[in-house]
Enzyme design. Structure first.
Site, mmCIF file in Angstrom:
data_model
loop_
_atom_site.group_PDB
_atom_site.id
_atom_site.type_symbol
_atom_site.label_atom_id
_atom_site.label_comp_id
_atom_site.label_asym_id
_atom_site.label_seq_id
_atom_site.Cartn_x
_atom_site.Cartn_y
_atom_site.Cartn_z
ATOM 1 N N ARG A 120 0.809 -69.965 -37.114
ATOM 2 C CA ARG A 120 -0.376 -69.181 -37.518
ATOM 3 C C ARG A 120 -0.127 -67.692 -37.323
ATOM 4 O O ARG A 120 -0.419 -66.866 -38.199
ATOM 5 C CB ARG A 120 -1.571 -69.636 -36.674
ATOM 6 C CG ARG A 120 -2.819 -68.784 -36.793
ATOM 7 C CD ARG A 120 -3.875 -69.360 -35.846
ATOM 8 N NE ARG A 120 -5.118 -68.629 -35.878
ATOM 9 C CZ ARG A 120 -5.395 -67.595 -35.085
ATOM 10 N NH1 ARG A 120 -4.484 -67.150 -34.228
ATOM 11 N NH2 ARG A 120 -6.561 -67.007 -35.153
ATOM 12 N N ARG A 156 15.595 -82.854 -36.029
ATOM 13 C CA ARG A 156 16.860 -82.421 -35.426
ATOM 14 C C ARG A 156 17.912 -82.696 -36.496
ATOM 15 O O ARG A 156 18.342 -83.831 -36.665
ATOM 16 C CB ARG A 156 17.161 -83.216 -34.155
ATOM 17 C CG ARG A 156 16.098 -83.075 -33.060
ATOM 18 C CD ARG A 156 16.591 -83.697 -31.759
ATOM 19 N NE ARG A 156 15.531 -83.891 -30.783
ATOM 20 C CZ ARG A 156 15.069 -82.945 -29.964
ATOM 21 N NH1 ARG A 156 15.566 -81.731 -30.027
ATOM 22 N NH2 ARG A 156 14.131 -83.207 -29.080
ATOM 23 N N GLY A 203 13.979 -74.628 -29.834
ATOM 24 C CA GLY A 203 14.711 -74.477 -28.574
ATOM 25 C C GLY A 203 16.159 -74.067 -28.802
ATOM 26 O O GLY A 203 16.513 -73.514 -29.858
ATOM 27 N N ASP A 223 10.928 -77.221 -22.431
ATOM 28 C CA ASP A 223 11.907 -77.213 -21.329
ATOM 29 C C ASP A 223 11.992 -75.884 -20.578
ATOM 30 O O ASP A 223 12.532 -75.830 -19.468
ATOM 31 C CB ASP A 223 13.310 -77.562 -21.865
ATOM 32 C CG ASP A 223 13.360 -78.933 -22.503
ATOM 33 O OD1 ASP A 223 12.509 -79.773 -22.170
ATOM 34 O OD2 ASP A 223 14.249 -79.165 -23.354
ATOM 35 N N GLU A 264 6.357 -84.555 -2.769
ATOM 36 C CA GLU A 264 7.169 -84.372 -1.565
ATOM 37 C C GLU A 264 8.536 -83.766 -1.879
ATOM 38 O O GLU A 264 9.116 -83.062 -1.059
ATOM 39 C CB GLU A 264 7.351 -85.715 -0.845
ATOM 40 C CG GLU A 264 6.188 -86.105 0.060
ATOM 41 C CD GLU A 264 4.868 -86.280 -0.677
ATOM 42 O OE1 GLU A 264 4.887 -86.792 -1.810
ATOM 43 O OE2 GLU A 264 3.810 -85.899 -0.123
ATOM 44 N N SER A 309 2.896 -92.488 2.031
ATOM 45 C CA SER A 309 3.243 -92.602 0.615
ATOM 46 C C SER A 309 3.938 -91.318 0.217
ATOM 47 O O SER A 309 3.816 -90.309 0.920
ATOM 48 C CB SER A 309 1.970 -92.769 -0.223
ATOM 49 O OG SER A 309 1.215 -91.579 -0.149
ATOM 50 N N ARG A 361 8.028 -97.714 -6.734
ATOM 51 C CA ARG A 361 7.662 -97.844 -8.145
ATOM 52 C C ARG A 361 8.227 -96.662 -8.933
ATOM 53 O O ARG A 361 8.456 -95.587 -8.375
ATOM 54 C CB ARG A 361 6.141 -97.836 -8.334
ATOM 55 C CG ARG A 361 5.438 -99.074 -7.823
ATOM 56 C CD ARG A 361 5.787 -100.318 -8.648
ATOM 57 N NE ARG A 361 4.977 -101.459 -8.249
ATOM 58 C CZ ARG A 361 5.217 -102.238 -7.206
ATOM 59 N NH1 ARG A 361 6.254 -101.992 -6.425
ATOM 60 N NH2 ARG A 361 4.427 -103.254 -6.934
ATOM 61 N N HIS A 367 7.100 -89.202 -23.784
ATOM 62 C CA HIS A 367 6.634 -88.247 -24.790
ATOM 63 C C HIS A 367 5.177 -87.838 -24.656
ATOM 64 O O HIS A 367 4.751 -86.916 -25.371
ATOM 65 C CB HIS A 367 6.917 -88.787 -26.193
ATOM 66 C CG HIS A 367 8.376 -88.714 -26.536
ATOM 67 N ND1 HIS A 367 9.270 -89.666 -26.137
ATOM 68 C CD2 HIS A 367 9.095 -87.769 -27.181
ATOM 69 C CE1 HIS A 367 10.490 -89.330 -26.551
ATOM 70 N NE2 HIS A 367 10.415 -88.179 -27.182
HETATM 71 O O1 F6P Z 1 13.774 -80.422 -25.728
HETATM 72 C C1 F6P Z 1 12.562 -81.056 -25.565
HETATM 73 C C2 F6P Z 1 12.749 -82.483 -25.109
HETATM 74 O O2 F6P Z 1 11.461 -83.080 -24.948
HETATM 75 C C3 F6P Z 1 13.590 -82.668 -23.863
HETATM 76 O O3 F6P Z 1 12.881 -82.400 -22.692
HETATM 77 C C4 F6P Z 1 14.023 -84.094 -24.011
HETATM 78 O O4 F6P Z 1 15.249 -84.303 -23.344
HETATM 79 C C5 F6P Z 1 14.198 -84.252 -25.494
HETATM 80 O O5 F6P Z 1 13.427 -83.228 -26.093
HETATM 81 C C6 F6P Z 1 13.770 -85.575 -26.056
HETATM 82 O O6 F6P Z 1 14.011 -85.557 -27.420
HETATM 83 P P1 F6P Z 1 13.514 -86.660 -28.447
HETATM 84 O O7 F6P Z 1 12.045 -86.493 -28.654
HETATM 85 O O8 F6P Z 1 14.290 -86.366 -29.689
HETATM 86 O O9 F6P Z 1 13.830 -87.993 -27.845
#
Ligand code: F6P
Length: 325
Positions: free
Chosen positions: A24, A75, A105, A131, A191, A219, A249, A255
Site C-alpha cells: 500500500r 520461493r 527476506g 525472522d 526459563e 514447571s 511435552r 505457521h
Molecule cells: O523466513 C521466514 C520463515 O518463516 C522462517 O522462519 C522459516 O524457517 C521458513 O520461513 C519456513 O518457510 P516455509 O513457509 O516455506 O516452510
C-alpha cells in the site's frame, strides 16, 4: 540511468504480517510522486511469467490491517538461474517497468541484487521477514507481530505447564536467527531460550538442566529456535533419556506464527520504508534496502543487508539469564 516512469512491486519468500501495508505504501507513495505503479503477482515466478497489473490507489484500499500478501508470494527456483532472470528482465522491459521494489527476506533481496547487477537495473529492497535477520535495520516487517503472536501462545501453554508441572519445549521460527526465540522468551517469562547465536560451545540443555531451574520451580518453558537437527523434539527426547522423571511435552508453533493482522509497529515500519523506497528512487538511489535505525530511515547497500550478520545484543542473553532464576 534512464528516467523512471513506472515502478514494479512484488513480495517474495515467506509472507510476513505487514507486507500488505508495505505494498500500500509503495503504491500510494509512487502515485503521489508521479509514477505509474504495477503490482507483480507471485514473486519472481510471476515476474518470469508476466503476471502484472497496473495498480491504482483503490487497489490497495482496506489492506493495511490484513496479514499475508495480496500480491501472493513464492520461493522461485527458476529465478535463481540466469535463464530465469533473463525471462524476468524481459517482462520488466515488455511492461515498461523502469525500477523494481522487492519486499522480502534474505533470499529475495539476494535475487534483487543479482538482477540489478546482471542487467544494470534499479532495484530497491524492503525488509519483509518475520525472522528479523537483515543487517542494517532495527526490525523487519512482520517481526513485531510474530513476536507478539508467539508471546500470546506461550502465555497459554504456560497455563498447562504450571497446572501439570511439566517442562515444555516450544519451537519457534527464525530460520538461522534466534531473535524470535530470545525475545519471546524474555517477553513470556520463559526459563531459557536455545538459540543459534549461543557461541559458548557448551551444551545448552545440560547448562540449563544442571543449573537446577527445577529446584525453585515445578514447571518450565524452554523456547527452542527451529533447527533441522536440534529442534524442540531433539531436546525433549534428550531430557526423557538423560533426566528421567520429568513430564516433558513439545509444542511446535509452526505457521500460525506468520499469519494474522499486523501490529501497529509493523504497519508503521512498512509505511515508513515504503515511502522511503520511493524517495530513494526520486533521489536516484538504487540497489539498497530501506530500513529504520534509531527511528530514522536508512539506506543499506544490498551487499551489507544480505552479507553481514545481524548480531544479537548480548545484553538480551543476560536479561533472560538473570530474570529466569
Ligand atoms: O523466513 C521466514 C520463515 O518463516 C522462517 O522462519 C522459516 O524457517 C521458513 O520461513 C519456513 O518457510 P516455509 O513457509 O516455506 O516452510
Amino acid at each position: 540511468m534512464g528516467k523512471i516512469r513506472c515502478i514494479g512491486v512484488l513480495t517474495s519468500g515467506g509472507d510476513a504480517p505487514g507486507m500488505n501495508a508495505a505494498i500500500r505504501s509503495v503504491t500510494r507513495a509512487g502515485i503521489c510522486n508521479g509514477y505509474k505503479v504495477k503490482g507483480i503477482y507471485r514473486g519472481y515466478d510471476g515476474l518470469i511469467k508476466g503476471e502484472v497489473k497496473t495498480f491504482t490507489t483503490e487497489d490497495v484500499s482496506n489492506i493495511i490491517q490484513t496479514g499475508g500478501t495480496i500480491l501472493r508470494t513464492a520461493r522461485s527456483k527458476e529465478f535463481e538461474t540466469p535463464a530465469g532472470r533473463k525471462k524476468a528482465f524481459d517482462t520488466l522491459q515488455r511492461e515498461a517497468i523502469d525500477a523494481l521494489i522487492v519486499i522480502g527476506g534474505n533470499g529475495s533481496l539476494t535475487g534483487a541484487m543479482t538482477l540489478a547487477e546482471e542487467y544494470d537495473y534499479p532495484c530497491i529492497g524492503l525488509p519483509g521477514t518475520i525472522d528479523n535477520d537483515l543487517y542494517g535495520t532495527d526490525s523487519t516487517i512482520g517481526y513485531d507481530t510474530t513476536l507478539n503472536t508467539i508471546t500470546q501462545c506461550v502465555d497459554k501453554i504456560r497455563d498447562t505447564a504450571t497446572s501439570h508441572e511439566r517442562i515444555f519445549f516450544i519451537e519457534v521460527m527464525g530460520r538461522d536467527a534466534g531473535f524470535l526465540a530470545q525475545n519471546s522468551a524474555i517477553a513470556a517469562g520463559a526459563e531459557v531460550a536455545i538459540i543459534p547465536e549461543d557461541t559458548t560451545g557448551s551444551d545448552q540443555l545440560i547448562k540449563f538442566m544442571e543449573r537446577g531451574i527445577r529446584k525453585s520451580k515445578k514447571s518450565c518453558i524452554v523456547i527452542v529456535s527451529e533447527s533441522p537437527a536440534c529442534g524442540a523434539i531433539y531436546y525433549a527426547d534428550r531430557v526423557r533419556k538423560e533426566y528421567p522423571g520429568f513430564d516433558v511435552r513439545v509444542s511446535i508453533l509452526g505457521h500460525l506464527q506468520r499469519g494474522g493482522s499486523p501490529s501497529a509497529r509493523d504497519r508503521i515500519l512498512a509505511s515508513q520504508v515504503g515511502v522511503g523506497a520511493v524517495q530513494a528512487l526520486v533521489q536516484g538511489q538504487r540497489n539498497v534496502m530501506v530500513g529504520v535505525r534509531n527511528n530514522e530511515v536508512v539506506y543499506v547497500p544490498f551487499i551489507d543487508a544480505i552479507g553481514k550478520r545481524k548480531m544479537m545484543d548480548k545484553n538480551l542473553i543476560r536479561v533472560l539469564d538473570e530474570l529466569s532464576i
